[in-house]
Design an enzyme around this catalytic site. Structure first.
Site, PDB file in Angstrom:
ATOM      1  CD  GLU A 365      -2.979  -0.617   2.511  1.00 58.00           C
ATOM      2  OE1 GLU A 365      -3.073   0.510   3.044  1.00 58.00           O
ATOM      3  OE2 GLU A 365      -3.564  -1.620   2.938  1.00 58.00           O
TER       4      GLU A 365
HETATM    5  C1  GAL Z   1      -4.375   1.861   5.660  1.00 57.92           C
HETATM    6  C2  GAL Z   1      -5.327   0.685   5.700  1.00 57.92           C
HETATM    7  C3  GAL Z   1      -6.373   0.719   4.656  1.00 57.92           C
HETATM    8  C4  GAL Z   1      -6.843   2.099   4.267  1.00 57.92           C
HETATM    9  C5  GAL Z   1      -5.677   3.069   4.168  1.00 57.92           C
HETATM   10  C6  GAL Z   1      -6.043   4.482   3.792  1.00 57.92           C
HETATM   11  O1  GAL Z   1      -3.809   2.070   6.906  1.00 57.92           O
HETATM   12  O2  GAL Z   1      -4.656  -0.547   5.535  1.00 57.92           O
HETATM   13  O3  GAL Z   1      -7.423  -0.111   5.079  1.00 57.92           O
HETATM   14  O4  GAL Z   1      -7.882   2.568   5.055  1.00 57.92           O
HETATM   15  O5  GAL Z   1      -4.958   3.062   5.348  1.00 57.92           O
HETATM   16  O6  GAL Z   1      -6.574   5.230   4.842  1.00 57.92           O
END
Ligand code: GAL
Length: 464
Positions: A365
């Site tokens: 991510e």
């Molecule tokens: C991360 C999480 C996601 C999403 C993202 C953006 O911490 O894994 O589920 O919400 O933040 O806020």
């Protein structure tokens, strides 16, 4: 002009999760999880009172969404199975409608040459289990391992990349320290116990996966937030940053990759009298079941200084050991309030290369939340999110540099594919390559960044 070319077979994709995208439907057989419960209890806490049943309708848009993944250049995609959809009561009977849904999704992805990366736990404890204490209760581990085993058996013939948790520190922080997840308690001791049980559950699920003899890889997804001391030459600041790194990063990173908890973290937790209860044999299980593959979520760094002011809680807290440093002149995403520090992704990858055996990893991510993106819609109805293109490419340059220096990075997944529901923030900040029009029956439109990403994926890199 520099040509940023990535290694052959690099994974280009994005990440989402079941609870944030699927939605709820009559007769879908899904049980309640903590988000469904909390929304029933306190809907006003959710931005514009939008709750978990209204997420992006992925449940009814399999073909359309997979076509959009294709159109935005994905060769891989991560989502999660919802525990409370597959096993509505947390343990016991499996919901056949859920099996059908996940089978269809996985098959559609594979038919389009998009590799599914499947995560098992993304903040979504079934209510029945939460009522028995959730992750605070050791028995939840057995229920989780049974759920994980069911997933491996049902879908493991086609899914070759599994993850035990997404950001396991977040339920610790949100549920037991800072109030942004259910059960919004404040207890350092419970928080540590919860983290320990999540970690043991991960190792036991890995053992269960390997015992089944499936061909594939299993890992964990961690939000590794590098901790930078205010002053590198001030030992108190450095010590405070080391605690933050230990508590928020190494508490899962070390046992997941090295099979052991860091000694300095154990000492600190002992000094605060919050060490968890455990069995000696647990440590053997953790040692023998480290991950094959590490997912790294990176959004922002943590700036730390030694504690100078009393903290606002009257009870013991991790903050007894450090204080957040508000660094002047940092670059801020004005729409989300988070610092943007691209080099943090490189520092994290370098740390993994130097101190964690250069384990295979990927960026699971990274992304930019922006409020009211309708400001940027052009005449054709497309959102011109140049800021997101810049954000992603600036981070990719640092990923590229890390690869050039030998980091074992296999891919990059942006958060997220289609704008989705972000817990208490609901749809406040939008993150997707594809926009979602909530007022218009969930209409999906590819943003400028989505078209850009397709080219990056086709060229396996970009020039700039
Ligand atoms: C991360 C999480 C996601 C999403 C993202 C953006 O911490 O894994 O589920 O919400 O933040 O806020």
């Amino acid at each position: 002009m520099t040509n940023y070319q990535f290694p052959k077979d690099f994974y280009w994709g994005s990440a989402s999760s079941g609870p944030q995208s699927e939605g709820r439907y009559e007769n879908d057989g899904k049980g309640d999880n903590i988000w469904d419960l909390w929304y029933k209890e306190q809907p006003e806490l959710y931005f514009n009172t939008i709750g978990p049943e209204k997420t992006s309708q992925a449940y009814t848009h399999i073909k359309e969404d997979v076509a959009l993944l294709k159109a935005t250049g994905h060769n891989s995609f991560r989502t999660s199975i919802q525990w409370s959809r597959l096993i509505p009561e947390g343990r016991g009977a499996i919901n056949p409608a859920a099996v059908k849904f996940y089978n269809e999704l996985i098959d559609e992805l594979l038919a389009n040459d998009i590799e599914p990366f499947i995560n098992l736990y993304h903040f979504d404890m079934p209510v029945v289990l939460q009522k028995e204490g959730g992750w605070e209760n050791r028995k939840t581990i057995d229920a989780y391992v049974a759920y994980a085993t069911a997933c491996f058996e049902l879908f493991g013939d086609r899914v070759k990349k599994w993850f035990t948790h997404n950001e396991p520190i977040v339920p610790v922080e949100g549920g037991y320290l800072y109030g942004f997840h259910y059960p919004h308690e404040v207890s350092f001791k419970a928080a540590v116990q919860v983290g320990y049980h999540e970690m043991l559950a991960s190792a036991k699920a890995i053992a269960a996966y390997r015992a089944l003899g499936k061909i594939g890889e299993i890992g964990i997804i961690l939000n590794l937030t590098p901790s930078y001391a205010r002053d590198e030459n001030n030992p108190s600041d450095v010590k405070a940053a080391q605690f933050a790194d230990g508590f928020f990063n190494r508490s899962f990173l070390d046992p997941s990759v090295l099979g052991e908890y860091p000694a300095d973290l154990i000492d600190d937790l002992r000094s605060a009298d919050v060490l968890p209860s455990y069995l000696v044999e647990d440590l053997e299980i953790i040692k023998n079941n480290t991950v094959d593959l590490l997912g790294i979520n990176y959004y922002q760094p943590r700036r730390i200084q030694a504690r100078e002011n009393p903290h606002e809680w009257s009870v013991p807290m991790p903050e007894d050991f450090f204080e957040t440093y508000d660094m002047p002149n940092k670059k801020i995403n004005p729409y989300r309030g988070w610092e943007i520090y691209e080099k943090g992704i490189y520092d994290t990858l370098t740390n993994i290369r130097e101190n964690y055996g250069n384990i295979p990893c990927y960026i699971s991510e990274n992304g930019m939340g922006v409020e009211d993106e309708s400001r940027f819609i052009d005449k054709q109805g497309q959102i011109n999110d140049d800021y997101r293109i810049e954000f992603v490419s600036e981070h990719l340059k640092y990923v590229h540099q890390a690869i050039t220096e030998g980091s074992n990075v296999r891919g990059y997944h942006m958060w997220t594919f289609i704008d989705n529901w972000s817990w208490l923030n609901a749809y406040k900040n939008r993150y997707g390559f594809v926009s979602l029009d909530l007022e218009n029956d969930g209409k999906r439109t590819i943003k400028k960044s989505g078209h850009w990403y397709k080219k990056v994926s086709e060229n396996n890199g970009f020039e700039e």
